[in-house]
Design a protein around this motif. Structure first.
Motif, mmCIF file in Angstrom:
data_model
loop_
_atom_site.group_PDB
_atom_site.id
_atom_site.type_symbol
_atom_site.label_atom_id
_atom_site.label_comp_id
_atom_site.label_asym_id
_atom_site.label_seq_id
_atom_site.Cartn_x
_atom_site.Cartn_y
_atom_site.Cartn_z
ATOM 1 N N ARG A 1 0.822 -1.220 0.000
ATOM 2 C CA ARG A 1 0.000 0.000 0.000
ATOM 3 C C ARG A 1 0.851 1.264 0.000
ATOM 4 N N LEU A 2 1.999 1.211 0.695
ATOM 5 C CA LEU A 2 2.858 2.382 0.805
ATOM 6 C C LEU A 2 3.943 2.439 -0.258
ATOM 7 N N ASP A 3 4.122 1.324 -0.997
ATOM 8 C CA ASP A 3 5.161 1.226 -2.011
ATOM 9 C C ASP A 3 6.540 1.479 -1.407
ATOM 10 N N VAL A 4 6.868 0.705 -0.378
ATOM 11 C CA VAL A 4 8.169 0.818 0.271
ATOM 12 C C VAL A 4 8.818 -0.564 0.341
ATOM 13 N N PRO A 5 10.143 -0.623 0.380
ATOM 14 C CA PRO A 5 10.828 -1.923 0.436
ATOM 15 C C PRO A 5 10.783 -2.527 1.839
ATOM 16 N N VAL A 6 11.004 -3.840 1.892
ATOM 17 C CA VAL A 6 11.036 -4.575 3.162
ATOM 18 C C VAL A 6 12.418 -5.187 3.330
ATOM 19 N N LEU A 7 13.003 -4.997 4.508
ATOM 20 C CA LEU A 7 14.300 -5.566 4.838
ATOM 21 C C LEU A 7 14.124 -6.556 5.986
ATOM 22 N N ASP A 8 14.590 -7.771 5.818
ATOM 23 C CA ASP A 8 14.500 -8.795 6.857
ATOM 24 C C ASP A 8 15.643 -8.594 7.844
ATOM 25 N N ILE A 9 15.299 -8.268 9.094
ATOM 26 C CA ILE A 9 16.338 -8.015 10.099
ATOM 27 C C ILE A 9 16.458 -9.174 11.089
ATOM 28 N N ARG A 10 15.818 -10.305 10.819
ATOM 29 C CA ARG A 10 15.903 -11.433 11.745
ATOM 30 C C ARG A 10 17.326 -11.945 11.939
ATOM 31 N N PRO A 11 18.202 -11.875 10.925
ATOM 32 C CA PRO A 11 19.578 -12.328 11.172
ATOM 33 C C PRO A 11 20.386 -11.394 12.069
ATOM 34 N N LEU A 12 19.911 -10.179 12.310
ATOM 35 C CA LEU A 12 20.679 -9.198 13.075
ATOM 36 C C LEU A 12 20.533 -9.425 14.573
ATOM 37 N N SER A 13 21.566 -9.074 15.310
ATOM 38 C CA SER A 13 21.470 -9.074 16.767
ATOM 39 C C SER A 13 20.630 -7.879 17.197
ATOM 40 N N PRO A 14 20.023 -7.920 18.406
ATOM 41 C CA PRO A 14 19.225 -6.769 18.859
ATOM 42 C C PRO A 14 20.006 -5.466 18.848
ATOM 43 N N GLY A 15 21.275 -5.536 19.228
ATOM 44 C CA GLY A 15 22.070 -4.319 19.267
ATOM 45 C C GLY A 15 22.354 -3.731 17.905
ATOM 46 N N ALA A 16 22.262 -4.552 16.862
ATOM 47 C CA ALA A 16 22.553 -4.072 15.511
ATOM 48 C C ALA A 16 21.341 -3.464 14.831
ATOM 49 N N VAL A 17 20.150 -3.670 15.398
ATOM 50 C CA VAL A 17 18.938 -3.182 14.733
ATOM 51 C C VAL A 17 18.937 -1.667 14.645
ATOM 52 N N ALA A 18 19.180 -0.996 15.775
ATOM 53 C CA ALA A 18 19.168 0.467 15.763
ATOM 54 C C ALA A 18 20.250 1.014 14.834
ATOM 55 N N ALA A 19 21.388 0.329 14.785
ATOM 56 C CA ALA A 19 22.497 0.808 13.965
ATOM 57 C C ALA A 19 22.184 0.765 12.476
ATOM 58 N N CYS A 20 21.295 -0.134 12.062
ATOM 59 C CA CYS A 20 21.005 -0.257 10.628
ATOM 60 C C CYS A 20 19.847 0.635 10.198
ATOM 61 N N CYS A 21 19.233 1.337 11.149
ATOM 62 C CA CYS A 21 18.059 2.160 10.824
ATOM 63 C C CYS A 21 18.440 3.434 10.081
ATOM 64 N N ARG A 22 17.505 3.872 9.256
ATOM 65 C CA ARG A 22 17.610 5.156 8.562
ATOM 66 C C ARG A 22 16.407 6.005 8.945
ATOM 67 N N PRO A 23 16.475 7.306 8.732
ATOM 68 C CA PRO A 23 15.313 8.158 9.038
ATOM 69 C C PRO A 23 14.056 7.657 8.317
ATOM 70 N N GLY A 24 12.960 7.577 9.056
ATOM 71 C CA GLY A 24 11.684 7.178 8.471
ATOM 72 C C GLY A 24 11.434 5.689 8.444
ATOM 73 N N ASP A 25 12.322 4.881 9.006
ATOM 74 C CA ASP A 25 12.123 3.430 9.007
ATOM 75 C C ASP A 25 11.011 3.021 9.966
ATOM 76 N N LEU A 26 10.356 1.913 9.629
ATOM 77 C CA LEU A 26 9.360 1.285 10.492
ATOM 78 C C LEU A 26 9.868 -0.104 10.847
ATOM 79 N N ILE A 27 10.010 -0.390 12.146
ATOM 80 C CA ILE A 27 10.471 -1.695 12.611
ATOM 81 C C ILE A 27 9.267 -2.496 13.084
#
Length: 418
Positions: A170-196
């Protein structure tokens, strides 16, 4: 149509969305068929042969049946084409061909582990209507247009399907699978406007390990279980723009939402209250039972008390502590037992309190035996903390009581009547 929303088209027309749904479903069903199965991260390349994933002809029959059950391929008359398809890409093509013919309904399986999963059928139009409400909620604040969706949940479960399949379409945005990432790495991979899109246990781990400060306008969504209030407050205090908590179930899809842990849930617009424990959709006389006991705070606001069926959620999976207790009580060295979910401070796994039988003198041996017994269950069902004592914990009124997991085990061991 609201600004920023794309015209609604068949979700299965997206190669990425269809591959993620099938990959997650096949992986989950494959692990159910073979507990020790190890599969590469998905989505798999189209040329991946099913045999190279470890699936023989009998496995493929079971996998095709699971795909058919979710997508209602049997209604299209094309379900047999999947069983004979040699590779993952051909499975996706067969599913798309079936969905081109019939796509009005989907049937999601409950995430039950101890109990037998149940099939929950939903009209695609109802799910799309809910997804439109999600899009409106997440874009309600000026300047909060979603840039990417970072997914920590499987796409074949209803929560993942709503937020990582229908919403990005509906929003025409890409999806990134973050399941392989450690919890501490999630915030580090974020960009402005991301939805987790995640679940309470992961959010708690992120809150403990994330650095102070997030990129601008990063929003979170959580569901599958109540999110601890302390976790929600810690995340927003550290700079998360907003944490949207969704209340619902596989049987109902989303029922309500809130973005303040102290506030009640607001009923989604596609529901109307029929009674204290029944909801209905506008224009329909069908009543839907609330999965939880709730206290209404107004015509469209409520607080959740507990599930009717006694289930709790561990890692996004429904678990029935009483069924785990019954398994432990079948051991000849156990006189009584109780199992419950840890409290917010202790963690989000199960814990067990066991009253040994009168003849037991070696607690360590009993614990080893019970851990071996629990190891026959799924990971979510297994107690992660054990206490032993002469009687089950209770209040002065004789009602079942909680216990802490950091106290020393009670000694000496006595019978319940001792």
């Amino acid at each position: 149509m609201s600004a920023g929303l794309q015209p609604r088209s068949g979700w299965w027309q997206s190669d990425d969305a269809l591959a993620r749904v099938l990959c997650d479903l096949i992986a989950a069903e494959g692990r159910r068929l073979r507990v020790s199965l190890r599969l590469p991260p998905g989505p798999w390349p189209r040329e991946t042969a099913m045999e190279t994933l470890g699936f023989d002809s009998l496995d493929r029959i079971a996998l095709a049946a699971a795909v058919s059950a979710l997508l209602h391929m049997h209604e299209s008359g094309l379900v047999d084409s999947m069983q004979s398809a040699p590779g993952f890409g051909a499975w996706c093509d067969a599913a798309r061909a079936a969905l081109d013919r019939v796509h009005a309904r989907l049937s999601f399986s409950t995430s039950g582990s101890t109990g037998a999963p149940r099939s929950c059928t939903h009209a695609l139009a109802d799910l799309e209507a809910e997804s439109d409400e999600h899009a409106a909620l997440l874009g309600a604040t000026p300047g909060t247009r979603i840039a990417r969706i970072l997914s920590a949940v499987p796409a074949h479960h209803i929560y993942g399907f709503l937020f990582t399949v229908l919403l990005p379409s509906r929003l025409d945005v890409p999806v990134l699978d973050i399941r392989p990432l450690s919890p501490g790495a999630v915030a580090a991979c974020c960009r402005p406007g991301d939805l987790i899109v995640a679940y309470p246990e992961l959010w708690s781990a992120i809150a403990r390990g994330a650095p102070a400060g997030w990129p601008p306008r990063v929003t979170g969504v959580t569901s599958t279980a109540p999110c601890p209030a302390g976790t929600a407050r810690a995340l927003t205090a550290a700079g998360l723009h907003r944490l949207l908590e969704i209340h619902g179930a596989s049987e109902t899809a989303g029922l309500g939402w809130r973005d303040d842990p102290a506030a009640p849930y607001s009923l989604f617009a596609h529901w109307r209250r029929l009674s204290d424990d029944r909801l209905g959709r506008p224009g329909s006389d069908t009543a839907t039972a609330m999965p939880d006991r709730v206290d209404w705070c107004g015509p469209r606001a409520y607080r959740v008390r507990a599930r009717h069926d006694g289930a709790v959620q561990v890692g996004g999976v429904n678990v029935w502590p009483d069924r785990v207790r019954d398994l432990l009580c079948r051991h000849p060295d156990v006189a009584a037992a109780t199992v419950r979910l840890m409290n917010e401070v202790e963690g989000r796994r199960l814990k067990a309190f066991v009253v040994p039988a009168a003849h037991v003198t070696d607690l360590a041996a009993l614990r080893d035996a019970l851990e071996a017994l629990a190891a026959t269950l799924s990971s979510a069902d297994q107690p992660r903390a054990w206490r032993f004592g002469p009687v089950l914990p209770s209040t002065t009124m004789g009602k079942a009581a909680d216990w802490t997991i950091d106290d020393p085990e009670t000694a000496p061991v006595r019978s319940p009547s001792g």
